[in-house]
Motif scaffolding. Structure first.
Motif, PDB file in Angstrom:
ATOM      1  N   ALA A 176     -48.862  51.640  88.230  1.00  0.00           N
ATOM      2  CA  ALA A 176     -48.572  50.385  88.930  1.00  0.00           C
ATOM      3  C   ALA A 176     -47.422  50.561  89.918  1.00  0.00           C
ATOM      4  N   LYS A 177     -46.811  51.759  89.882  1.00  0.00           N
ATOM      5  CA  LYS A 177     -45.708  52.092  90.800  1.00  0.00           C
ATOM      6  C   LYS A 177     -44.569  51.079  90.723  1.00  0.00           C
ATOM      7  N   GLN A 178     -44.274  50.612  89.542  1.00  0.00           N
ATOM      8  CA  GLN A 178     -43.126  49.738  89.359  1.00  0.00           C
ATOM      9  C   GLN A 178     -41.843  50.558  89.479  1.00  0.00           C
ATOM     10  N   PRO A 179     -40.823  50.031  90.114  1.00  0.00           N
ATOM     11  CA  PRO A 179     -39.580  50.800  90.331  1.00  0.00           C
ATOM     12  C   PRO A 179     -38.906  51.194  89.020  1.00  0.00           C
ATOM     13  N   LEU A 180     -38.633  52.479  88.875  1.00  0.00           N
ATOM     14  CA  LEU A 180     -38.045  52.977  87.634  1.00  0.00           C
ATOM     15  C   LEU A 180     -36.571  52.645  87.508  1.00  0.00           C
ATOM     16  N   MET A 183     -33.643  47.100  86.375  1.00  0.00           N
ATOM     17  CA  MET A 183     -33.040  46.869  85.067  1.00  0.00           C
ATOM     18  C   MET A 183     -33.888  45.871  84.252  1.00  0.00           C
ATOM     19  N   LEU A 184     -34.162  46.235  83.005  1.00  0.00           N
ATOM     20  CA  LEU A 184     -34.912  45.388  82.077  1.00  0.00           C
ATOM     21  C   LEU A 184     -34.008  45.070  80.887  1.00  0.00           C
ATOM     22  N   GLN A 185     -34.224  43.919  80.280  1.00  0.00           N
ATOM     23  CA  GLN A 185     -33.402  43.521  79.135  1.00  0.00           C
ATOM     24  C   GLN A 185     -34.252  43.342  77.875  1.00  0.00           C
ATOM     25  N   VAL A 186     -33.749  43.870  76.769  1.00  0.00           N
ATOM     26  CA  VAL A 186     -34.406  43.690  75.471  1.00  0.00           C
ATOM     27  C   VAL A 186     -34.122  42.267  74.991  1.00  0.00           C
ATOM     28  N   THR A 187     -35.168  41.541  74.612  1.00  0.00           N
ATOM     29  CA  THR A 187     -35.005  40.170  74.124  1.00  0.00           C
ATOM     30  C   THR A 187     -35.583  40.041  72.719  1.00  0.00           C
ATOM     31  N   GLN A 188     -35.466  38.847  72.163  1.00  0.00           N
ATOM     32  CA  GLN A 188     -36.011  38.577  70.831  1.00  0.00           C
ATOM     33  C   GLN A 188     -37.521  38.760  70.806  1.00  0.00           C
ATOM     34  N   ASP A 189     -38.167  38.608  71.944  1.00  0.00           N
ATOM     35  CA  ASP A 189     -39.620  38.795  72.024  1.00  0.00           C
ATOM     36  C   ASP A 189     -40.023  40.235  71.755  1.00  0.00           C
ATOM     37  N   ASP A 190     -39.082  41.160  71.886  1.00  0.00           N
ATOM     38  CA  ASP A 190     -39.379  42.581  71.680  1.00  0.00           C
ATOM     39  C   ASP A 190     -39.159  43.032  70.234  1.00  0.00           C
ATOM     40  N   VAL A 191     -38.640  42.150  69.398  1.00  0.00           N
ATOM     41  CA  VAL A 191     -38.391  42.486  67.985  1.00  0.00           C
ATOM     42  C   VAL A 191     -39.721  42.541  67.233  1.00  0.00           C
ATOM     43  N   ASP A 192     -39.893  43.573  66.445  1.00  0.00           N
ATOM     44  CA  ASP A 192     -41.139  43.786  65.692  1.00  0.00           C
ATOM     45  C   ASP A 192     -41.254  42.794  64.536  1.00  0.00           C
ATOM     46  N   VAL A 193     -42.229  41.908  64.617  1.00  0.00           N
ATOM     47  CA  VAL A 193     -42.506  40.959  63.531  1.00  0.00           C
ATOM     48  C   VAL A 193     -43.844  41.285  62.868  1.00  0.00           C
ATOM     49  N   VAL A 194     -44.395  42.460  63.175  1.00  0.00           N
ATOM     50  CA  VAL A 194     -45.660  42.900  62.582  1.00  0.00           C
ATOM     51  C   VAL A 194     -45.388  43.853  61.417  1.00  0.00           C
ATOM     52  N   LYS A 195     -44.648  44.923  61.693  1.00  0.00           N
ATOM     53  CA  LYS A 195     -44.315  45.914  60.666  1.00  0.00           C
ATOM     54  C   LYS A 195     -42.830  45.881  60.283  1.00  0.00           C
ATOM     55  N   PHE A 196     -42.037  45.076  61.035  1.00  0.00           N
ATOM     56  CA  PHE A 196     -40.601  44.967  60.795  1.00  0.00           C
ATOM     57  C   PHE A 196     -39.920  46.336  60.870  1.00  0.00           C
ATOM     58  N   SER A 197     -40.310  47.117  61.862  1.00  0.00           N
ATOM     59  CA  SER A 197     -39.730  48.442  62.060  1.00  0.00           C
ATOM     60  C   SER A 197     -38.322  48.326  62.650  1.00  0.00           C
ATOM     61  N   LEU A 207     -31.428  48.159  80.185  1.00  0.00           N
ATOM     62  CA  LEU A 207     -31.678  49.541  80.587  1.00  0.00           C
ATOM     63  C   LEU A 207     -32.612  49.548  81.792  1.00  0.00           C
ATOM     64  N   SER A 208     -32.614  50.644  82.525  1.00  0.00           N
ATOM     65  CA  SER A 208     -33.549  50.774  83.639  1.00  0.00           C
ATOM     66  C   SER A 208     -34.961  50.957  83.100  1.00  0.00           C
ATOM     67  N   ARG A 209     -35.937  50.664  83.932  1.00  0.00           N
ATOM     68  CA  ARG A 209     -37.326  50.861  83.508  1.00  0.00           C
ATOM     69  C   ARG A 209     -37.573  52.333  83.179  1.00  0.00           C
ATOM     70  N   GLY A 210     -36.919  53.227  83.913  1.00  0.00           N
ATOM     71  CA  GLY A 210     -37.062  54.655  83.640  1.00  0.00           C
ATOM     72  C   GLY A 210     -36.552  55.015  82.256  1.00  0.00           C
ATOM     73  N   ASP A 211     -35.398  54.445  81.862  1.00  0.00           N
ATOM     74  CA  ASP A 211     -34.857  54.715  80.522  1.00  0.00           C
ATOM     75  C   ASP A 211     -35.750  54.116  79.440  1.00  0.00           C
ATOM     76  N   MET A 212     -36.267  52.925  79.702  1.00  0.00           N
ATOM     77  CA  MET A 212     -37.176  52.292  78.730  1.00  0.00           C
ATOM     78  C   MET A 212     -38.409  53.171  78.524  1.00  0.00           C
ATOM     79  N   LEU A 213     -38.942  53.681  79.612  1.00  0.00           N
ATOM     80  CA  LEU A 213     -40.126  54.544  79.539  1.00  0.00           C
ATOM     81  C   LEU A 213     -39.793  55.842  78.809  1.00  0.00           C
ATOM     82  N   HIS A 214     -38.626  56.383  79.107  1.00  0.00           N
ATOM     83  CA  HIS A 214     -38.161  57.620  78.484  1.00  0.00           C
ATOM     84  C   HIS A 214     -38.072  57.471  76.965  1.00  0.00           C
ATOM     85  N   LEU A 215     -37.410  56.405  76.504  1.00  0.00           N
ATOM     86  CA  LEU A 215     -37.219  56.198  75.065  1.00  0.00           C
ATOM     87  C   LEU A 215     -38.520  55.835  74.360  1.00  0.00           C
TER      88      LEU A 215
END
Length: 385
Positions: A176-180, A183-197, A207-215
């Motif tokens: 999609a060629k989104q810029p790496l 900056m993206l932010q982790v929110t409560q929507d990203d918390v795992d409520v399926v497996k509670f990992s 973090l930058s999109r590049g760092d998010m992709l990296h991790l």
């Protein structure tokens, strides 16, 4: 005169009888007899009361016994219920009933998976399959140069693929060629409520999109992968649609995706489809780098945090790995997919539903040895000709 004597005699007799009666009444034996009789008559109501109490206690005992039997029966039913996480490879196979019986008998899932692996290995040895030494439930190895399938076992069924899903997540983001550097932010929507990992990315971290992709690719960070999906144009529904569209574009006709992390067991694919996915991601330099990088440090809120690769083989200098991803959820078991350079040939390795982290790594090492030996034999035959 005569009448007077009779009256005197009657009076004497009456007096004697009265004296005798008084003597009997004052007798100790008569008193004891009377007291005993009185006590006996008083004891009867007490005995009746005790009898009633005994009857009541008996009823309570019977009720308690009935409840105990009921609880015992319930516990017995619970013990007979099979535990979750039945190894995927046993479904639809002849060993299914055996596995279910073992689980019902109280065997652990890991023990059943290990036993199933041993049975498969024995069957492979009898059939002469060179992959008999491999313990993963699903094995698929393909030479990408010749397209020849070198080893295959249980490769014809779509199964949960856990975090291998993140390869598709990365492919959608990169294409999609989104810029790496955005900056993206982790929110409560990203918390795992399926497996509670667990996650090392706290809510609020940017973090930058590049760092998010990296991790997401290197350390299989679920929150990072989910954030990538949320920040896609159109949000998560559009991202999931893009994942399935990309699968169809690649010819992955037996694959389906419902979210970007792999925590859902509804993300399914087949080994042949996963080979197509690996080939596509290996052609993207950024994905190839992120999946094979050994470690990456990020700074969040003034603290440095070091993340490492979940595949220990990337640190081994004897391996030349082009793309790699691990995964695990209970429904998928331990998973590992790689494209590795073996004897100057790209080889795709798919290992699914292994019964331990060491098993998938050990199988990858054995596969490399088998491929090398097989190619060495083929080369020697060519020399002889």
């Amino acid at each position: 005169m005569r009448a007077g004597r009779l009256f005197s005699l009657r009076k004497v007799c009456l007096t004697g009888l009265v004296s005798l009666s008084l003597a009997l009444v004052s007798s100790p034996s008569f008193a004891q007899s009377t007291t005993s009789s009185t006590q006996t008559s008083k004891a009867k109501p007490s005995q009746t009361k005790k009898t009633t109490q005994n009857t009541s206690a008996s009823k309570k005992s019977t009720a308690t016994s009935t409840q105990s039997k009921s609880k015992t029966s319930a516990n017995t039913k619970q013990k007979k219920a099979a535990p979750g996480g039945t190894p995927q490879g046993t479904r639809g196979s002849k060993s299914t009933s055996t596995t279910q019986k073992a689980l019902a008998a109280g065997a652990t899932t890991a023990a059943v998976a290990s036993a199933a692996s041993a049975q498969r290995a024995q069957a492979d040895r009898k059939s002469g399959n060179p992959a008999s030494a491999l313990r993963s439930n699903v094995v698929f190895v393909q030479d990408l140069n010749s397209k020849a399938v070198l080893f295959a076992r249980n490769d014809d069924v779509a199964r949960p693929i856990a975090s291998i899903t993140k390869l598709m997540t990365a492919l959608v983001v990169v294409d999609a060629k989104q810029p790496l550097d955005e900056m993206l932010q982790v929110t409560q929507d990203d918390v795992d409520v399926v497996k509670f990992s667990r996650s090392r990315l706290a809510v609020g971290v940017r973090l930058s999109r590049g760092d998010m992709l990296h991790l997401a690719l290197m350390s299989s960070e679920n929150r990072a992968a989910n954030a990538l999906g949320r920040y896609y144009p159109g949000g998560m529904p559009a991202f999931v649609a893009a994942m399935n569209n990309k699968a169809r574009e690649l010819g992955m006709h037996d694959s389906r995706f419902v979210e970007p992390t792999g925590l859902s067991s509804a993300n399914v694919s087949t080994p042949r489809d996963l080979v197509k996915l690996m080939q596509a991601t290996a052609a993207r330099p950024s994905i190839r780098y992120y999946t094979t990088n050994q470690q990456h440090e990020i700074s969040t809120r003034g603290h440095a945090t070091l993340f490492r690769n979940t595949n220990m083989l990337v640190t081994n200098p004897n391996w030349d790995i082009r793309v790699s991803k691990t995964g695990f959820i209970n429904e998928a078991g331990q998973c590992l997919v790689m494209v590795a350079r073996i004897n100057n040939r790209d080889t795709a390795i798919v290992l699914l539903n292994a019964d331990g982290k060491g098993t998938r790594i050990g199988d990858a090492v054995k596969i490399r040895q088998l491929v090398q030996n097989r190619q060495a034999v083929a080369m020697s035959r060519t020399d002889l000709n």
